[in-house]
Motif scaffolding. Structure first.
Motif, PDB file in Angstrom:
ATOM      1  N   THR A   1      28.891  19.996  89.360  1.00 40.29           N
ATOM      2  CA  THR A   1      29.255  18.537  89.442  1.00 40.29           C
ATOM      3  C   THR A   1      30.480  18.775  88.306  1.00 40.29           C
ATOM      4  O   THR A   1      31.721  17.289  89.011  1.00 40.29           O
ATOM      5  CB  THR A   1      27.793  17.840  89.260  1.00 40.29           C
ATOM      6  N   LEU A   2      29.800  19.440  87.044  1.00 40.81           N
ATOM      7  CA  LEU A   2      31.595  19.183  86.502  1.00 40.81           C
ATOM      8  C   LEU A   2      31.997  19.462  86.680  1.00 40.81           C
ATOM      9  O   LEU A   2      33.636  19.795  85.873  1.00 40.81           O
ATOM     10  CB  LEU A   2      30.385  19.676  85.169  1.00 40.81           C
TER      11      LEU A   2
ATOM     12  N   LYS B   1      26.206  13.490  78.985  1.00 44.85           N
ATOM     13  CA  LYS B   1      25.960  13.249  77.606  1.00 44.85           C
ATOM     14  C   LYS B   1      24.491  13.564  77.280  1.00 44.85           C
ATOM     15  O   LYS B   1      24.117  14.807  76.595  1.00 44.85           O
ATOM     16  CB  LYS B   1      25.968  11.452  76.457  1.00 44.85           C
ATOM     17  N   LYS B   2      23.646  13.213  78.196  1.00 47.86           N
ATOM     18  CA  LYS B   2      22.673  14.524  77.867  1.00 47.86           C
ATOM     19  C   LYS B   2      22.445  15.051  78.750  1.00 47.86           C
ATOM     20  O   LYS B   2      22.259  16.654  78.729  1.00 47.86           O
ATOM     21  CB  LYS B   2      21.821  13.734  79.815  1.00 47.86           C
ATOM     22  N   ILE B   3      23.780  15.858  79.725  1.00 45.88           N
ATOM     23  CA  ILE B   3      23.642  16.729  80.137  1.00 45.88           C
ATOM     24  C   ILE B   3      24.308  18.503  79.313  1.00 45.88           C
ATOM     25  O   ILE B   3      24.348  18.969  79.516  1.00 45.88           O
ATOM     26  CB  ILE B   3      24.925  17.414  81.701  1.00 45.88           C
ATOM     27  N   LYS B   4      25.312  16.957  78.499  1.00 46.85           N
ATOM     28  CA  LYS B   4      26.340  18.279  78.092  1.00 46.85           C
ATOM     29  C   LYS B   4      25.534  18.538  76.579  1.00 46.85           C
ATOM     30  O   LYS B   4      25.895  20.035  76.195  1.00 46.85           O
ATOM     31  CB  LYS B   4      27.448  17.416  76.899  1.00 46.85           C
ATOM     32  N   PHE B   5      24.605  18.152  76.037  1.00 48.66           N
ATOM     33  CA  PHE B   5      23.680  17.921  74.764  1.00 48.66           C
ATOM     34  C   PHE B   5      22.705  19.598  75.914  1.00 48.66           C
ATOM     35  O   PHE B   5      22.554  20.104  74.779  1.00 48.66           O
ATOM     36  CB  PHE B   5      22.910  16.794  74.605  1.00 48.66           C
ATOM     37  N   LEU B   6      22.608  19.148  77.016  1.00 47.64           N
ATOM     38  CA  LEU B   6      21.221  20.317  76.978  1.00 47.64           C
ATOM     39  C   LEU B   6      22.112  21.349  77.602  1.00 47.64           C
ATOM     40  O   LEU B   6      21.335  22.657  77.242  1.00 47.64           O
ATOM     41  CB  LEU B   6      20.855  19.708  78.757  1.00 47.64           C
ATOM     42  N   ILE B   7      23.530  21.771  78.400  1.00 43.73           N
ATOM     43  CA  ILE B   7      24.149  22.943  77.820  1.00 43.73           C
ATOM     44  C   ILE B   7      24.211  23.665  76.564  1.00 43.73           C
ATOM     45  O   ILE B   7      24.017  24.659  76.154  1.00 43.73           O
ATOM     46  CB  ILE B   7      25.590  22.456  78.594  1.00 43.73           C
TER      47      ILE B   7
END
Length: 337
Positions: A224-225, A240-246
């Motif tokens: 998706t990104l 924000k959450k996805i970036k943190f997890l990546i």
């Protein structure tokens, strides 16, 4: 479509098996393939030294090459997607710089410690612990900063600042160090897949496999990104959450790899590009498997090349990965103008 990629997976798996067998055969002592198979099956009745070399040195080295190659390739793939930058690599966040700083303090900064502690700062395990501590410290700092910034590109500047700071600190320590200490630090910085015990592998593999499983769960979000943050938000993705997890998964992969084998160059940068070129897709579900197989295959191949000089000496792994990786990066730059 899946059948097409299955053919690629099968082909590279066969090549990986061939490379793995060659990796066990080639070295200062050449061991026949038949003997290797007998040792692995537990039916070997020949030289005890051969069995020891295979089971206690070459097999652990092969396992660590597989997991580190896969881990760095996946970390590179995620960083290139997150930053939308084909030149991004796993070390871009500065985690490896934290490991280098930890090792520099351990090896070059003995004068900072009391005489009693200096006696304990010589073993390989101590170096690993300092490297791991430096990596984890930077990882938490990066994670904290990532929650406070809006532009993800700012993390590139933060990573660069960490690298500059650690480089300056290491240079100061190196200035006051002995030639023997400098040589030891240089050897660590060149990377090494050897000297890894089974006890260390039992620690490394579960952590890296857990992080790789986490990265697999992020494949849909990574796809998706690729369409941009605006599109991702419209699809209901918590950016924000996805970036943190990546960033968390990438830091875990890089921290463990760097702490135990040193900073292995170009694997995380070059392998994701090689995989995209061969598979001709940007779908992370296909690229994930391809990167794992290709990363392991290429790092094992580089380790085989390191052994080719024979009994006299073994080439440093970073020298070989850089020789193979640098021309590819130059080609990609020219190809993309």
């Amino acid at each position: 479509m899946f059948a097409k990629y299955s053919k690629y997976h099968l082909l590279f798996l066969v090549l990986l098996i061939v490379a793995a067998v060659l990796n066990l055969v080639i070295g200062s002592v050449r061991i026949p393939v038949i003997a290797i198979l007998e040792i692995l099956s537990g039916n070997f009745s020949g030289k005890a030294s051969w069995e020891y070399i295979v089971l206690e040195y070459r097999l652990p080295k092969l396992v660590i090459a597989c997991v580190v190659g896969a881990a760095l390739s996946i970390a590179g793939m995620m960083m290139q997607t997150l930053f939308q930058n084909p030149m991004a690599e796993p070390y871009i966040l500065g985690v490896s710089s934290g490991a280098s700083l930890g090792v520099a303090i351990c090896i070059l900064g003995k004068s900072l410690f009391s005489l009693t502690l200096q006696n304990y700062l010589t073993g390989n395990l101590t170096i690993i612990l300092f490297a791991l501590a430096g990596s984890v410290l930077v990882m938490f700092i990066i994670l904290g900063i990532s929650q406070r910034i809006k532009q993800i590109a700012t993390l590139l500047i933060v990573g660069l600042m960490f690298s500059s700071f650690t480089s300056a600190f290491v240079n100061v320590l190196a200035y006051f160090s002995t030639a023997e200490e400098l040589k030891k630090f240089t050897f660590w910085n060149l990377g090494s897949l050897g000297n890894i015990s089974w006890q260390q592998i039992y620690f490394i593999v579960p952590i890296l496999c857990t992080a790789l499983a986490g990265s697999f769960l992020l494949n849909k979000s990574l796809n998706t990104l690729l369409m941009g943050e605006g599109y991702a938000r419209s699809m209901g993705l918590n950016i924000k959450k996805i970036k943190f997890l990546i960033i968390l998964v990438t830091c875990m992969l890089v921290a463990v790899c760097t702490a135990f084998v040193g900073p292995i160059a170009f694997i995380g940068l070059a392998v994701p590009h090689i995989t995209r070129i061969i598979y001709k897709t940007t779908n992370h579900f296909h690229l994930f498997t391809g990167n794992i197989i290709m990363g392991a295959l290429i790092l094992i191949t580089c380790d085989i090349i390191c052994q080719l000089p024979g009994e006299q000496f073994v080439l440093p792994i970073n020298a070989v990965t850089s020789i193979l990786g640098a021309p590819l990066v130059i080609y990609l730059i020219l190809r993309n103008r």
